[in-house]
Design a protein around this motif. Structure first.
Motif, mmCIF file in Angstrom:
data_model
loop_
_atom_site.group_PDB
_atom_site.id
_atom_site.type_symbol
_atom_site.label_atom_id
_atom_site.label_comp_id
_atom_site.label_asym_id
_atom_site.label_seq_id
_atom_site.Cartn_x
_atom_site.Cartn_y
_atom_site.Cartn_z
ATOM 1 N N ARG A 94 33.653 32.302 49.471
ATOM 2 C CA ARG A 94 32.991 32.007 48.194
ATOM 3 C C ARG A 94 32.503 30.558 48.154
ATOM 4 N NH1 ARG A 94 37.131 35.064 45.777
ATOM 5 N NH2 ARG A 94 38.200 33.167 45.089
ATOM 6 N N LEU A 95 33.303 29.641 48.688
ATOM 7 C CA LEU A 95 32.881 28.237 48.709
ATOM 8 C C LEU A 95 31.640 28.054 49.572
ATOM 9 C CD1 LEU A 95 36.211 26.176 48.976
ATOM 10 C CD2 LEU A 95 34.699 26.428 47.005
ATOM 11 N N ARG A 96 31.597 28.749 50.721
ATOM 12 C CA ARG A 96 30.421 28.662 51.590
ATOM 13 C C ARG A 96 29.184 29.196 50.888
ATOM 14 N NH1 ARG A 96 32.101 30.492 57.742
ATOM 15 N NH2 ARG A 96 33.410 28.694 58.254
ATOM 16 N N ILE A 97 29.351 30.332 50.205
ATOM 17 C CA ILE A 97 28.217 30.936 49.498
ATOM 18 C C ILE A 97 27.746 30.017 48.376
ATOM 19 C CG2 ILE A 97 27.524 32.864 48.031
ATOM 20 C CD1 ILE A 97 29.444 34.626 49.634
ATOM 21 N N ASP A 198 26.111 43.152 53.630
ATOM 22 C CA ASP A 198 27.093 42.499 54.498
ATOM 23 C C ASP A 198 28.249 41.936 53.681
ATOM 24 O OD1 ASP A 198 25.492 43.113 56.618
ATOM 25 O OD2 ASP A 198 24.644 41.103 56.848
ATOM 26 N N LEU A 199 27.927 41.385 52.521
ATOM 27 C CA LEU A 199 28.963 40.815 51.654
ATOM 28 C C LEU A 199 29.910 41.903 51.149
ATOM 29 C CD1 LEU A 199 29.849 38.134 50.327
ATOM 30 C CD2 LEU A 199 28.414 38.739 48.378
ATOM 31 N N ILE A 200 29.344 43.021 50.702
ATOM 32 C CA ILE A 200 30.161 44.133 50.206
ATOM 33 C C ILE A 200 31.002 44.721 51.325
ATOM 34 C CG2 ILE A 200 30.061 46.477 49.263
ATOM 35 C CD1 ILE A 200 27.545 45.627 47.733
ATOM 36 N N TYR A 290 31.438 40.832 59.541
ATOM 37 C CA TYR A 290 30.491 40.799 58.421
ATOM 38 C C TYR A 290 30.597 39.511 57.621
ATOM 39 C CZ TYR A 290 28.707 45.432 59.236
ATOM 40 O OH TYR A 290 28.056 46.506 59.804
ATOM 41 N N ASP A 291 31.784 38.896 57.588
ATOM 42 C CA ASP A 291 31.882 37.576 56.960
ATOM 43 C C ASP A 291 31.022 36.564 57.715
ATOM 44 O OD1 ASP A 291 33.584 38.531 55.051
ATOM 45 O OD2 ASP A 291 35.418 37.771 55.970
ATOM 46 N N GLN A 292 31.027 36.649 59.045
ATOM 47 C CA GLN A 292 30.178 35.767 59.840
ATOM 48 C C GLN A 292 28.695 36.073 59.614
ATOM 49 O OE1 GLN A 292 30.897 33.108 61.789
ATOM 50 N NE2 GLN A 292 32.969 33.317 60.953
ATOM 51 N N HIS A 296 25.779 33.463 58.443
ATOM 52 C CA HIS A 296 24.521 33.321 59.190
ATOM 53 C C HIS A 296 23.321 33.621 58.293
ATOM 54 C CE1 HIS A 296 26.934 34.165 63.125
ATOM 55 N NE2 HIS A 296 27.077 32.931 62.703
ATOM 56 N N SER A 297 23.418 34.650 57.466
ATOM 57 C CA SER A 297 22.314 34.991 56.560
ATOM 58 C C SER A 297 22.032 33.865 55.575
ATOM 59 C CB SER A 297 22.638 36.283 55.812
ATOM 60 O OG SER A 297 22.766 37.369 56.681
ATOM 61 N N LEU A 298 23.095 33.249 55.085
ATOM 62 C CA LEU A 298 22.928 32.130 54.156
ATOM 63 C C LEU A 298 22.218 30.966 54.841
ATOM 64 C CD1 LEU A 298 26.366 32.074 52.291
ATOM 65 C CD2 LEU A 298 24.137 32.536 51.290
ATOM 66 N N GLN A 299 22.611 30.683 56.081
ATOM 67 C CA GLN A 299 21.978 29.603 56.816
ATOM 68 C C GLN A 299 20.499 29.878 57.049
ATOM 69 O OE1 GLN A 299 24.488 29.390 60.264
ATOM 70 N NE2 GLN A 299 26.029 28.118 59.273
ATOM 71 N N GLU A 300 20.156 31.134 57.352
ATOM 72 C CA GLU A 300 18.762 31.502 57.575
ATOM 73 C C GLU A 300 17.951 31.392 56.286
ATOM 74 O OE1 GLU A 300 18.745 35.386 59.225
ATOM 75 O OE2 GLU A 300 19.601 34.780 61.152
#
Length: 301
Positions: A94-97, A198-200, A290-292, A296-300
């Protein structure tokens, strides 16, 4: 909470004494009152899981079932540890998101505000300049001036229309069909849909691993997953999975029928784990994957 309970319970402190200590330690007023109520319930003869059930907004159904399993099997310390590990992983994600999403949201808000200021205050002054000189204007400039004039004259109408649209959308989402269609629409959106899926999947697979490891039956686990999915499309799918299991079908085989919600990799890995009696380990490995993917999706994005 679960980490502190694990530390104290593993050190020989009773549950009721641990709750009493935490109630004095916690600064959050509402949670402190909840702990005091739980202390009184346990002191009156209730179990910890029964005391937790009174606060569904604080303790999820899966967490209550894990604690109940630990009470029955006499492994409450291990259950506290597992819940603590899961809570730490979820909190870190959650902190990363939050850190990844905050900056784009601020940029979009500032950009929208800047465009509104330009359209309402700056462009009209430029228009007055061109009018005085009676100069021929390019097509794009005339379109920009027309949009600015509409913003300046009918900003109140745009505000009302946006508010009305948001109210209607909120009402529609509150209905059963509206919730389903909205959740399905969000899953189909480019980039955002894959990110949400992926999050779900990461959260549900982590919960699946925790529940199976805690000795909870696959039927009870599926019921908890259905109610904890947070997405009506997944909730309806788990309802069908639950029906299939009661008719003798394997959990992974039922999931494989919905490749949009559960990619082939998920169905195959869970099928191998289910046949080998290591479904919890397979689900944990998939949840980490899926957490990874979420990171990765957030970074993209």
């Amino acid at each position: 909470f679960f980490h502190l309970m694990y530390v104290m319970f593993d050190s020989g402190v009773s549950v009721i004494s641990a709750l009493q200590i935490l109630a004095r330690k916690i600064r959050h007023v509402r949670f402190r009152n909840i702990l005091r109520t739980m202390f009184l319930d346990i002191n009156a003869g209730k179990s910890l899981s029964e005391a937790m059930m009174r606060f569904p907004s604080v303790f999820e159904e899966g967490e209550v079932e894990v604690i109940r399993s630990g009470e029955v099997s006499g492994t409450l310390d291990k259950m506290f540890q597992r819940l603590s590990d899961q809570a730490n992983e979820s909190y870190a994600l959650r902190l990363r998101i939050r850190s990844a999403v905050t900056y784009p949201i601020v940029v979009i808000f500032v950009l929208f505000f800047a465009i509104s200021v330009v359209m309402i205050f700056v462009v009209p002054k430029i228009v007055a300049f061109f009018v005085n000189y009676d100069a021929p204007l390019p097509l794009l400039t005339r379109i920009l001036i027309a949009i600015s004039g509409f913003f300046s004259s009918y900003w109140w109408l745009l505000t009302l229309l946006i508010l009305f649209f948001l109210m209607v959308l909120r009402w529609y989402i509150s209905t059963e069909d509206g919730r389903f269609h909205w959740d399905y629409f969000m899953l189909k959106l480019p980039m955002i849909g894959n990110f949400q899926r992926d999050l779900i999947l990461g959260r549900l697979l982590r919960l699946l691993s925790l529940l199976i490891t805690s000795g909870i039956s696959i039927i009870a686990t599926t019921e908890i997953l259905m109610r904890s999915s947070g997405n009506d499309v997944y909730r309806r799918k788990f309802a069908r999975v639950l029906s299939d299991i009661r008719q003798g079908k394997r959990f992974s085989a039922s999931l494989s029928e919905s490749s949009f919600l559960f990619p082939d990799m998920v169905a195959v890995v869970l099928d191998v784990g289910e046949r080998a009696g290591s479904l919890d380990q397979s689900a944990e490995k998939l949840s980490r994957h899926y957490d990874q993917e979420v990171v990765h999706s957030l970074q993209e994005m």
